[in-house]
Design an enzyme around this catalytic site. Structure first.
Site, PDB file in Angstrom:
ATOM      1  N   TYR A 105       0.844  -1.199   0.000  1.00 38.28           N
ATOM      2  CA  TYR A 105       0.000   0.000   0.000  1.00 38.28           C
ATOM      3  C   TYR A 105       0.879   1.247   0.000  1.00 38.28           C
ATOM      4  O   TYR A 105       1.967   1.258   0.581  1.00 38.28           O
ATOM      5  CB  TYR A 105      -0.886   0.025   1.246  1.00 38.28           C
ATOM      6  CG  TYR A 105      -1.794  -1.162   1.386  1.00 38.28           C
ATOM      7  CD1 TYR A 105      -3.114  -1.107   0.957  1.00 38.28           C
ATOM      8  CD2 TYR A 105      -1.322  -2.362   1.949  1.00 38.28           C
ATOM      9  CE1 TYR A 105      -3.956  -2.204   1.091  1.00 38.28           C
ATOM     10  CE2 TYR A 105      -2.147  -3.463   2.083  1.00 38.28           C
ATOM     11  CZ  TYR A 105      -3.469  -3.377   1.648  1.00 38.28           C
ATOM     12  OH  TYR A 105      -4.284  -4.475   1.779  1.00 38.28           O
ATOM     13  N   HIS A 117     -10.465   5.139  -1.478  1.00 43.48           N
ATOM     14  CA  HIS A 117     -10.853   3.722  -1.401  1.00 43.48           C
ATOM     15  C   HIS A 117      -9.589   2.859  -1.296  1.00 43.48           C
ATOM     16  O   HIS A 117      -8.787   2.805  -2.223  1.00 43.48           O
ATOM     17  CB  HIS A 117     -11.698   3.268  -2.589  1.00 43.48           C
ATOM     18  CG  HIS A 117     -12.542   2.063  -2.275  1.00 43.48           C
ATOM     19  ND1 HIS A 117     -13.908   2.150  -2.085  1.00 43.48           N
ATOM     20  CD2 HIS A 117     -12.217   0.775  -2.077  1.00 43.48           C
ATOM     21  CE1 HIS A 117     -14.381   0.934  -1.814  1.00 43.48           C
ATOM     22  NE2 HIS A 117     -13.364   0.102  -1.792  1.00 43.48           N
ATOM     23  N   VAL A 118      -9.481   2.191  -0.166  1.00 39.27           N
ATOM     24  CA  VAL A 118      -8.270   1.411   0.118  1.00 39.27           C
ATOM     25  C   VAL A 118      -7.985   0.419  -1.017  1.00 39.27           C
ATOM     26  O   VAL A 118      -8.879  -0.273  -1.502  1.00 39.27           O
ATOM     27  CB  VAL A 118      -8.380   0.685   1.489  1.00 39.27           C
ATOM     28  CG1 VAL A 118      -9.350  -0.480   1.448  1.00 39.27           C
ATOM     29  CG2 VAL A 118      -7.023   0.226   1.959  1.00 39.27           C
ATOM     30  N   HIS A 119      -6.716   0.411  -1.474  1.00 41.78           N
ATOM     31  CA  HIS A 119      -6.355  -0.466  -2.593  1.00 41.78           C
ATOM     32  C   HIS A 119      -4.958  -1.020  -2.407  1.00 41.78           C
ATOM     33  O   HIS A 119      -4.025  -0.297  -2.099  1.00 41.78           O
ATOM     34  CB  HIS A 119      -6.468   0.274  -3.924  1.00 41.78           C
ATOM     35  CG  HIS A 119      -5.746   1.591  -3.988  1.00 41.78           C
ATOM     36  ND1 HIS A 119      -6.217   2.755  -3.387  1.00 41.78           N
ATOM     37  CD2 HIS A 119      -4.580   1.941  -4.583  1.00 41.78           C
ATOM     38  CE1 HIS A 119      -5.377   3.748  -3.621  1.00 41.78           C
ATOM     39  NE2 HIS A 119      -4.370   3.299  -4.340  1.00 41.78           N
ATOM     40  N   LEU A 120      -4.860  -2.330  -2.639  1.00 41.37           N
ATOM     41  CA  LEU A 120      -3.580  -3.041  -2.552  1.00 41.37           C
ATOM     42  C   LEU A 120      -2.926  -3.074  -3.936  1.00 41.37           C
ATOM     43  O   LEU A 120      -3.524  -3.570  -4.896  1.00 41.37           O
ATOM     44  CB  LEU A 120      -3.828  -4.476  -2.059  1.00 41.37           C
ATOM     45  CG  LEU A 120      -2.623  -5.427  -2.092  1.00 41.37           C
ATOM     46  CD1 LEU A 120      -1.536  -4.978  -1.127  1.00 41.37           C
ATOM     47  CD2 LEU A 120      -3.071  -6.854  -1.787  1.00 41.37           C
TER      48      LEU A 120
END
Length: 254
Positions: free
Chosen positions: A162, A170-173
């Site tokens: 991350y 918006h959390v994104h890997l």
DNA sequence: GTTCTAGAAC
DNA sequence: GTTCTAGAAC
């Protein structure tokens, strides 16, 4: 039971009217295999990131500002919200299941660069708690599955992680191959965001959530983006982006 | 996040 | 003169 577990999915669908998504998920659920579900359209430009200048500037007529429509579009169409749009677009989806969706990064910084996003509306790592631990683990597992499913991936090294201070909501890997062979990799910030401590290893984030119940990002992250360009394979310093990119060819797989 | 471009660096 | 970087974008 799905409604109880994932109420936000229902909300989002009602809001955005995405019939394609519905059929898609059903298909995946009934299939229930471990293999990656591929449904990729090979066309370019999905058009999620709205350039703030392109729409008004193209028009010779000086459009009025402050209209209801344009005001509403500002919030939803703002570039930082682009992932929320992309992840809903079936044409963008490389993989999906009940918990997460994978899309290709619109401006890949390497030969392979995917983003794993949860359906749950988690804005960033700041909002992550121990309740999300299994979700984060699942995101990591799915990332590894997408790699395994990718032709030619065995010749490449990958990292999953991350950004300490992401630009997109918006959390994104990030799942990114370590060739960094891409025309979209253009500046020092791009390089350092993947090749300094600014890049938080997925495993480290998972461990942090497991042990502390939240993710703490150290101070001094913005400064890391300005560090000199250093090769991630042999540590050599390079004076410019073009020279770094030329240097990186040495490390390409043969 | 990207595009665009002024002016620094070479 | 050309390449390259870094900051504004209402």
């Amino acid at each position: 039971m799905v409604n109880e577990l994932y109420p936000y999915i229902v909300e989002f669908e009602e809001e955005t009217e995405s019939p394609g998504l519905e059929t898609h998920r059903k298909r995946k659920r009934s299939g229930d295999s471990d293999s990656i579900e591929r449904d990729v359209a090979q066309e370019g430009e999905p058009g999620t990131g709205l350039d703030p200048r392109s729409s008004p500037t193209q028009c010779s007529v000086p459009a009025k500002k402050g209209e209801d429509a344009s005001t509403k579009k500002e919030s939803l169409g703002h570039w930082s919200q682009g992932l929320k749009i992309s992840m809903q677009d079936p044409k963008m989806q490389v993989y999906k299941d009940e918990q997460v969706v994978v899309i290709k990064d619109k401006y890949p910084k390497a030969r392979h660069h995917w983003l794993v996003l949860p359906w749950a509306p988690i804005s960033s790592l700041k909002a992550v708690t121990w309740e999300h631990l299994e979700l984060l683990k699942h995101m990591h597992t799915v990332g590894e599955e997408v790699i395994a499913d990718c032709a030619g991936s065995s010749k490449l090294r990958f990292r999953l992680g991350y950004h300490a201070i992401p630009s997109m909501s918006h959390v994104h890997l990030h799942v990114i191959s370590q060739d960094f062979d891409s025309p979209c990799l253009k500046n020092k910030k791009h390089w350092n965001s993947f090749n300094t401590e600014y890049f938080l290893e997925s495993q480290a984030v998972i461990q942090m959530v497991q042990e502390a119940g939240r993710v703490t990002v150290p101070d001094g992250m913005p400064e890391l983006l300005k560090l000199p360009l250093r090769c991630h394979e042999c540590q050599q310093l390079l004076p410019s982006i073009p020279q770094l990119k030329e240097h990186l060819r040495k490390h390409w797989p043969k």
